[in-house]
Design an enzyme around this catalytic site. Sequence first.
Site, short mmCIF file in Angstrom:
data_model
loop_
_atom_site.label_atom_id
_atom_site.label_comp_id
_atom_site.label_asym_id
_atom_site.label_seq_id
_atom_site.Cartn_x
_atom_site.Cartn_y
_atom_site.Cartn_z
N ASP A 80 -6.57 -2.61 -3.23
CA ASP A 80 -5.14 -2.32 -2.38
C ASP A 80 -4.78 -3.50 -1.57
O ASP A 80 -5.74 -4.31 -0.71
CB ASP A 80 -5.34 -0.85 -1.54
CG ASP A 80 -4.05 -0.58 -1.21
OD1 ASP A 80 -2.90 -0.92 -1.97
OD2 ASP A 80 -3.90 0.38 -0.26
N HIS A 81 -3.65 -4.08 -1.44
CA HIS A 81 -3.35 -5.04 -0.37
C HIS A 81 -4.41 -6.09 -0.19
O HIS A 81 -4.97 -6.45 0.61
CB HIS A 81 -2.80 -4.25 1.06
CG HIS A 81 -1.69 -3.50 1.01
ND1 HIS A 81 -0.34 -4.36 0.94
CD2 HIS A 81 -1.54 -2.26 1.12
CE1 HIS A 81 0.23 -3.25 0.93
NE2 HIS A 81 -0.25 -1.67 0.86
N GLY A 184 1.66 3.69 7.92
CA GLY A 184 1.45 4.41 9.21
C GLY A 184 2.58 5.78 9.08
O GLY A 184 3.24 5.69 8.46
N HIS A 213 4.81 2.40 -1.64
CA HIS A 213 3.70 2.38 -0.70
C HIS A 213 4.28 3.15 0.46
O HIS A 213 5.60 3.60 0.70
CB HIS A 213 3.58 0.90 -0.38
CG HIS A 213 2.52 0.42 -1.01
ND1 HIS A 213 1.23 -0.18 -0.83
CD2 HIS A 213 2.88 -0.02 -2.57
CE1 HIS A 213 0.85 -0.73 -1.94
NE2 HIS A 213 1.63 -0.72 -2.82
N SER A 216 3.14 8.41 3.41
CA SER A 216 2.88 9.26 4.31
C SER A 216 4.23 9.42 5.20
O SER A 216 4.70 8.61 5.42
CB SER A 216 1.71 8.55 5.18
OG SER A 216 0.67 8.56 4.46
N VAL A 236 -0.76 7.28 -0.65
CA VAL A 236 -0.90 8.01 0.62
C VAL A 236 -2.12 7.56 1.40
O VAL A 236 -3.41 7.53 0.69
CB VAL A 236 -1.00 9.63 0.23
CG1 VAL A 236 -1.19 10.42 1.48
CG2 VAL A 236 -0.01 10.11 -0.67
ZN LIG Z 1 0.43 -0.15 1.13
#
Ligand SMILES: [Zn+2]
Length: 289
Positions: A80-81, A184, A213, A216, A236
């Site tokens: 990821d990222h 976040g 993305h 959350s 998430v």
């Molecule tokens: Zn992300």
Amino acid sequence: MTTLNDFFHTAHSGSWAVGHFNISELDQFRAVADVCKELGSPAMIGLSEGERNHIGMRAAMALRNALREEYGIPIFLNADHTHSVDAAKEAIDAGFDSIHIDLSKMDMDENIAGTETVVAYARKQSHDISVEGEVGYLVTDSSKVYARHIAVPPESLTDPKSAQRFVERTGVDRLAPAVGSLHGIAANTPQLDIGRIKEIRAIIPDHVALVLHGGSGVRDEDITLAIRTGINNVHVSTELRVAYTHALQQSIEDDPDEVAMYKLDEAAMEAMRVVVREKLHLFGAVSRI
Ligand SMILES: [Zn+2]
């Protein structure tokens, strides 16, 4: 074996989304796998550069192999990222199932060139590796719960025409657009730009998955609508971190004499299972394997 890209294609035609859950510890990995097994969902495990340095690349691969065997479900690892071509190559060499090359902070031509290199490198290794690129950017960090209101600057959002050009030039399997969500959790509830998702979906080919993305803290109704509009994969992370860490803090507070971590983290694992279960139902990902 059904590949990750196969799952995205099925998700796209069936209007559901594959859940992507970040982990940095074995007990968190197990918490996700427990629920995916219980519900019959593919498990897509996200490891950012920080998370995979913490767990160890080779250890993460060994865990994937062991848990695939133990649970008997499809488990995929996503880098990821990943912020550089070299780090992406390293994850491909290690055997990751999926790479998210995130050069979205660079200018468009550099982003295209770097992403193209990663796609070519991945294809040379195996056609089963799913590669994700990103156009537009999210302004915040997944490791934080912000007490303040955070505005999404319009210039950070993905322009549909640029997304189309990016996909054509790079040949990515998945595209992560910026459509109003945040990494976040902020004091305000982010508003997804459903119209923008619709425009992007209409302009890119069906076989390219769209990734959301910052899942959350987004309203459930917005997630459902986004999936109906063409999002095929939802990330998430922060909600899992909050559930896990708060439960762990509570266990330590409740029993200050206890020092066995495997006892202290049981409540944390359970708190994480609750979130994963809720999300997989929300994403329509139940009974898909
Ligand atoms: Zn992300």
